[in-house]
Design a protein around this motif. Sequence first.
Motif, short mmCIF file in Angstrom:
data_model
loop_
_atom_site.label_atom_id
_atom_site.label_comp_id
_atom_site.label_asym_id
_atom_site.label_seq_id
_atom_site.Cartn_x
_atom_site.Cartn_y
_atom_site.Cartn_z
N ARG A 172 0.63 -1.20 -0.03
CA ARG A 172 0.01 0.04 0.03
C ARG A 172 0.92 1.22 0.09
NH1 ARG A 172 -3.84 -2.60 4.34
NH2 ARG A 172 -5.22 -3.57 2.88
N LEU A 173 2.04 1.39 0.96
CA LEU A 173 2.79 2.41 0.97
C LEU A 173 3.51 2.72 -0.58
CD1 LEU A 173 4.73 1.74 4.21
CD2 LEU A 173 3.22 3.81 3.65
N ALA A 174 3.96 1.59 -1.14
CA ALA A 174 4.52 1.60 -2.66
C ALA A 174 3.45 2.34 -3.62
CB ALA A 174 5.08 0.54 -3.00
N ARG A 175 2.09 1.63 -3.42
CA ARG A 175 1.04 1.93 -4.28
C ARG A 175 0.69 3.64 -4.07
NH1 ARG A 175 -4.55 0.21 -2.51
NH2 ARG A 175 -3.99 1.92 -0.98
N ASP A 176 0.62 4.13 -2.87
CA ASP A 176 0.25 5.22 -2.49
C ASP A 176 1.43 6.49 -2.77
OD1 ASP A 176 -2.29 4.28 -2.03
OD2 ASP A 176 -1.92 4.41 0.14
N SER A 177 2.65 5.95 -3.02
CA SER A 177 3.78 6.93 -3.14
C SER A 177 3.45 7.79 -4.26
CB SER A 177 5.11 5.96 -3.25
OG SER A 177 5.14 5.38 -4.54
N GLY A 178 3.05 7.28 -5.48
CA GLY A 178 2.59 7.96 -6.69
C GLY A 178 3.86 7.95 -7.44
N THR A 179 5.07 7.24 -7.00
CA THR A 179 6.49 7.42 -7.88
C THR A 179 6.91 5.93 -8.18
OG1 THR A 179 7.79 7.94 -5.84
CG2 THR A 179 7.15 9.64 -7.16
N LEU A 180 6.64 5.25 -7.33
CA LEU A 180 7.36 3.74 -7.31
C LEU A 180 6.55 2.78 -8.52
CD1 LEU A 180 8.11 3.06 -3.69
CD2 LEU A 180 9.57 3.80 -5.31
N ASP A 181 7.34 2.09 -9.15
CA ASP A 181 6.86 0.90 -9.85
C ASP A 181 6.03 -0.02 -8.71
OD1 ASP A 181 7.37 1.95 -12.54
OD2 ASP A 181 9.28 0.64 -12.47
N LEU A 182 4.98 -0.32 -9.10
CA LEU A 182 4.23 -1.16 -7.98
C LEU A 182 4.30 -2.60 -8.51
CD1 LEU A 182 2.26 -1.36 -5.50
CD2 LEU A 182 0.50 -1.41 -6.89
N ASN A 183 5.32 -3.45 -7.72
CA ASN A 183 5.08 -4.73 -7.77
C ASN A 183 3.78 -5.49 -7.31
OD1 ASN A 183 8.05 -4.74 -8.63
ND2 ASN A 183 8.42 -3.75 -6.83
N SER A 184 3.88 -6.87 -7.57
CA SER A 184 2.57 -7.48 -7.22
C SER A 184 2.68 -7.76 -5.59
CB SER A 184 2.71 -8.91 -7.58
OG SER A 184 3.61 -9.90 -7.06
N ALA A 185 1.39 -7.77 -5.00
CA ALA A 185 1.47 -7.91 -3.50
C ALA A 185 2.12 -9.08 -3.05
CB ALA A 185 -0.13 -7.75 -3.29
N TYR A 186 2.21 -10.21 -3.74
CA TYR A 186 2.79 -11.24 -3.32
C TYR A 186 4.45 -11.01 -3.35
CZ TYR A 186 4.54 -16.23 -3.73
OH TYR A 186 5.31 -17.39 -3.72
N SER A 187 4.85 -10.12 -4.12
CA SER A 187 6.43 -9.92 -4.01
C SER A 187 6.60 -9.32 -2.91
CB SER A 187 6.77 -8.98 -5.30
OG SER A 187 6.43 -7.78 -5.45
N LEU A 247 22.09 -2.87 -2.54
CA LEU A 247 21.07 -2.24 -3.43
C LEU A 247 19.83 -1.81 -2.68
CD1 LEU A 247 21.13 -2.03 -7.17
CD2 LEU A 247 19.11 -3.10 -6.04
N VAL A 248 19.59 -0.73 -2.71
CA VAL A 248 18.11 -0.25 -2.30
C VAL A 248 17.40 -0.33 -3.42
CG1 VAL A 248 16.78 1.65 -1.44
CG2 VAL A 248 19.25 1.24 -0.56
N TRP A 249 16.50 -0.99 -3.39
CA TRP A 249 15.36 -1.30 -4.22
C TRP A 249 13.97 -0.19 -4.48
CZ3 TRP A 249 14.71 -6.03 -7.11
CH2 TRP A 249 13.51 -5.98 -7.94
N GLN A 250 13.59 -0.22 -3.17
CA GLN A 250 12.39 0.84 -3.00
C GLN A 250 12.56 1.46 -1.74
OE1 GLN A 250 8.82 -1.49 -3.91
NE2 GLN A 250 8.71 -0.23 -6.04
N ILE A 251 12.03 2.62 -1.67
CA ILE A 251 12.02 3.57 -0.59
C ILE A 251 10.80 4.38 -0.62
CG2 ILE A 251 13.32 5.31 -0.99
CD1 ILE A 251 14.29 5.44 2.07
N ALA A 252 9.85 4.21 0.66
CA ALA A 252 8.69 4.86 0.38
C ALA A 252 8.21 5.42 1.96
CB ALA A 252 7.35 4.16 0.08
N VAL A 253 7.57 6.53 2.02
CA VAL A 253 7.15 7.19 3.30
C VAL A 253 5.69 7.67 3.23
CG1 VAL A 253 7.52 8.88 4.85
CG2 VAL A 253 9.39 7.85 4.01
N ASP A 254 4.91 7.13 4.09
CA ASP A 254 3.56 7.63 4.23
C ASP A 254 3.41 9.36 3.95
OD1 ASP A 254 0.63 8.32 5.90
OD2 ASP A 254 0.54 6.48 4.78
N GLU A 255 2.45 9.60 3.12
CA GLU A 255 2.32 11.07 2.85
C GLU A 255 1.97 11.64 4.36
OE1 GLU A 255 -0.24 13.88 -0.15
OE2 GLU A 255 -1.14 12.10 0.60
N SER A 256 1.37 11.25 5.08
CA SER A 256 1.05 12.00 6.54
C SER A 256 2.32 12.17 7.16
CB SER A 256 0.13 11.26 7.19
OG SER A 256 0.81 9.78 7.86
N VAL A 257 3.58 11.78 7.23
CA VAL A 257 4.61 12.10 7.77
C VAL A 257 5.71 12.24 6.87
CG1 VAL A 257 3.89 10.43 9.85
CG2 VAL A 257 5.23 9.53 7.82
#
Length: 161
Positions: free
Chosen positions: A16-31, A70-80
Motif C-alpha cells: 500500500r505504501l508503494a502504491r500510494d507513493s505515486g512514484t514507485l513501480d508497483l510490484n505484485s502484492a505477493y512480491s 542495493l536499495v530497491w524501493q523506499i517509501a514514506v506515508d504522505e502523512s509523515v
Amino acid sequence: MRIDRPRPGDGRLLWRLARDSGTLDLNSAYSYLLWCRDFAGTSAVARDASGRAVGFVSGYLRPESPGTLLVWQIAVDESVRGLGIAGALLDGLSARVAAEHGLSSLETTISPGNLASERLFASYAARHGATLTREVLFAPEEFPDRGYAPEVLHRIGPLPF
C-alpha cells in the motif's frame, strides 16, 4: 518512530505504501510478502507509536558484490513526509547491514526527474562522507515496453562502516 525489520505480515502494508507513493513501480502484492520474508535482513520498516508501518526501504546485498547494498524501493506515508523518516530508514538499515554483513557501498537507481530521491541519496552520501557517482544502468531500449525512462545508477562509497 521505531525502525526495525519487516515481518511477512507487513507485506500488505508495504504494498500500500508503494502504491500510494505515486512514484514507485508497483510490484505484485505477493512480491512484498516474499520480500518481507526473504529479504527482511536487508530491508527496514519505520513504525509510528502505535506500531503501524509508515515507511519502508527494501534492499539486498548484490551477489557479485556482497559489500554493496542495493536499495530497491523506499517509501514514506504522505502523512509523515518531511520528517526525515526516509533518511533515518537509510541510516538505520545501512548501520544494521554493516554490523551484520559488512558494507562498503550503497547503490540505487533513480529515474531522471525524481528530485526527492536524488536529494535523499545525495544527503545520505554527504552525511557519511562518501562519494556519489551516477551512470545509466538500464537504457530505455532495454525495457520490454515503451515509455520507460533510463534508470540511473547512483553509487555511494566507500562508506565509513
